[in-house]
Design an enzyme around this catalytic site. Structure first.
Site, PDB file in Angstrom:
ATOM      1  N   HIS A  58      -1.507  -2.296   1.510  1.00 61.19           N
ATOM      2  CA  HIS A  58      -3.034  -2.806   1.793  1.00 61.19           C
ATOM      3  C   HIS A  58      -4.005  -1.882   0.746  1.00 61.19           C
ATOM      4  CE1 HIS A  58      -6.014  -4.927   3.976  1.00 61.19           C
ATOM      5  NE2 HIS A  58      -6.889  -4.005   3.590  1.00 61.19           N
TER       6      HIS A  58
ATOM      7  N   ASP B 215      -8.114  -2.274  -0.854  1.00 57.44           N
ATOM      8  CA  ASP B 215      -9.198  -2.937  -0.952  1.00 57.44           C
ATOM      9  C   ASP B 215     -10.122  -2.805  -2.227  1.00 57.44           C
ATOM     10  OD1 ASP B 215      -9.698  -4.407   1.598  1.00 57.44           O
ATOM     11  OD2 ASP B 215      -9.304  -2.481   2.395  1.00 57.44           O
TER      12      ASP B 215
ATOM     13  N   GLU C 132      -7.101 -10.929   4.391  1.00 56.84           N
ATOM     14  CA  GLU C 132      -7.336 -10.013   5.505  1.00 56.84           C
ATOM     15  C   GLU C 132      -8.250 -10.478   6.314  1.00 56.84           C
ATOM     16  OE1 GLU C 132      -8.269  -5.345   6.714  1.00 56.84           O
ATOM     17  OE2 GLU C 132      -9.032  -6.250   4.500  1.00 56.84           O
TER      18      GLU C 132
ATOM     19  N   HIS D 134      -9.551  -9.990  11.530  1.00 55.01           N
ATOM     20  CA  HIS D 134      -9.999  -8.543  11.177  1.00 55.01           C
ATOM     21  C   HIS D 134     -10.625  -8.003  12.265  1.00 55.01           C
ATOM     22  CE1 HIS D 134     -12.570  -5.859   8.927  1.00 55.01           C
ATOM     23  NE2 HIS D 134     -11.331  -5.546   8.273  1.00 55.01           N
TER      24      HIS D 134
ATOM     25  N   HIS E 200      -4.971  -5.061  12.737  1.00 56.03           N
ATOM     26  CA  HIS E 200      -6.398  -5.681  13.224  1.00 56.03           C
ATOM     27  C   HIS E 200      -6.304  -6.532  14.314  1.00 56.03           C
ATOM     28  CE1 HIS E 200      -9.173  -4.091  10.323  1.00 56.03           C
ATOM     29  NE2 HIS E 200      -8.332  -4.152   9.476  1.00 56.03           N
TER      30      HIS E 200
ATOM     31  N   HIS F  79      -1.310  -2.301   7.432  1.00 59.00           N
ATOM     32  CA  HIS F  79      -2.071  -1.081   7.411  1.00 59.00           C
ATOM     33  C   HIS F  79      -2.447  -0.540   8.894  1.00 59.00           C
ATOM     34  CE1 HIS F  79      -5.064  -4.288   7.059  1.00 59.00           C
ATOM     35  NE2 HIS F  79      -6.071  -3.259   7.335  1.00 59.00           N
TER      36      HIS F  79
ATOM     37  N   ASP G  78      -4.718   1.929   2.405  1.00 53.77           N
ATOM     38  CA  ASP G  78      -5.944   1.313   2.877  1.00 53.77           C
ATOM     39  C   ASP G  78      -7.030   1.860   2.026  1.00 53.77           C
ATOM     40  OD1 ASP G  78      -7.820  -0.312   4.156  1.00 53.77           O
ATOM     41  OD2 ASP G  78      -7.796   0.632   6.143  1.00 53.77           O
TER      42      ASP G  78
END
Length: 397
Positions: A10, A12, A115, A142, A188, A209, A278
């Protein structure tokens, strides 16, 4: 790491490209070879010996019931454009074999993870379309509930459970992900959602993650009983580097990340350990793991802790490749069994938001008499108005 590069679950960076540049990769400041102010750029990936990266196609929960699908498509698009703009570095791939091929050709295998289940807007058709665009995992929630799954915040005082895990439709989403070959990601989600998905999925699941609750009791981490189920179902927990999940405080260090990896290895087995940094999605990372260039230092720490070479190679890449391949095997089996696509829509009443049409549902307001003529619902009806006028005239007289 020269032969078994790091596979990270993961990252971003696409979200940073949206926030900083509105996804305009043509801007000079967006040059990924020189990008500043992020955990990730091309030189850092090369130094970190990153061989494969799941890039997050993330859009916030506030897009739910609004423009989540559009926004997610734009994030999928920017990932594809990264591969087009930097073909010497990135290779967009969509299967487990592509990861190992990228290792051989010295590319960063680039994969897409959506995600948050809000991104499909409760539509199996959107889920299937995302698969065709290269999406190979989806995080079921999420930090918000969807109309079919509860998120991790329901395990705190901040939010109430709506489904106590997965609704019936949510369980069907997991089954459809199995049929397609999309990995089920349980980062999540609430603990009840974790358990429902683990019971329903015919393929191993991942936590792209997340870390160990037994080390840091944060609700985003994975509790021991779930780790046991991960072991039984041959799944994977890709350890998160966010300090709040590593140490349950704003400060952490590389050694504490290794503690999480040790713990998951002890409870779920070495085959259940992976990396999910992450990076570029969090503001606080451990000392010693400041950006994506630092993976070799984490490997050195594992070796100092007497991890075997086989165990380290597993955590770096081979565990994820194995899970990915088993997900593909389930897909192929379901294809051979001719399991059809799930085409039963979610109940309209389960959806929220005012900006929705009802096409296809039994009481479609565009076709009130079920005549087959969608325009019949738009024709003006004068009789009620005329009756009201006659009634008003009678009162006046």
């Amino acid at each position: 790491m020269s032969t078994t590069r790091a596979v990270d679950g993961h990252n971003d960076l696409p979200w940073q490209l949206l926030k900083k540049f509105n996804n305009q990769l043509s801007l000079p400041a967006a040059n990924l070879s020189e990008l500043q102010g992020t955990h990730t750029n091309i030189p850092k990936l090369m130094t970190g010996l990153v061989g494969a990266q799941f890039w997050a196609a993330y859009v916030p929960c506030e897009t739910q019931d609004k423009d989540a699908v559009k926004r997610t498509l734009e994030q999928i698009d920017v990932i594809h454009r990264m591969c087009l703009k930097y073909p010497e570095t990135f290779a967009c791939i969509s299967d487990s074999e592509g990861i190992e091929e990228a290792f051989r050709t010295d590319h960063v295998a680039s994969l897409i993870g959506v995600e948050g289940g809000h991104s499909i807007d409760s539509s199996m058709g959107v889920l299937r379309t995302f698969y065709r665009l290269g999406v190979r995992y989806m995080t079921l929630t999420h930090s918000c509930n969807t109309p079919w799954a509860d998120n991790w915040l329901v395990d705190t005082a901040d939010e109430k459970p709506e489904h106590h895990g997965l609704s019936d439709f949510g369980k069907r989403v997991v089954k459809e992900m199995n049929r397609l070959g999309i990995m089920v990601d349980l980062a999540h989600v609430s603990v009840e959602t974790m358990k429902d998905a683990l019971n329903v999925s015919e393929a191993p699941v991942i936590f792209s993650h997340s870390s160990a609750y037994g080390i840091c009791p944060h609700q985003r981490n994975v509790p021991d009983d779930v780790l046991q189920k991960v072991k039984e179902t041959r799944g994977l927990v890709m350890v998160n580097f966010y300090s709040d999940y590593v140490s349950c405080s704003h400060q952490s260090n590389l050694s504490q990340v290794a503690d999480h990896m040790d713990y998951i290895k002890h409870v779920a087995g070495a085959e259940a350990v992976g990396l999910g940094g992450d990076y570029d999605g969090v503001g606080r990372v451990p000392v010693g793991l400041e950006d994506v260039s630092k993976y070799p230092d984490l490997v050195a720490e594992l070796l100092r802790r007497n991890w075997t070479e086989t165990e380290v190679r597993g955590a770096l890449a081979k565990n994820l490749v194995r899970v990915f391949h088993e997900v593909e095997q389930v897909r192929d089996r379901m294809l051979s069994e001719e399991v059809p696509p799930d085409d039963v829509p979610i109940a309209f009443e389960a959806l929220q938001g005012s900006c929705r049409t009802r096409y296809g549902y039994p009481d479609d307001s565009r076709d009130p008499d079920n005549s087959g003529d969608p325009d019949s619902g738009d024709r003006p009806t004068y009789l009620p108005a005329l009756l009201a006028l006659f009634f008003l005239a009678g009162c006046l007289l």
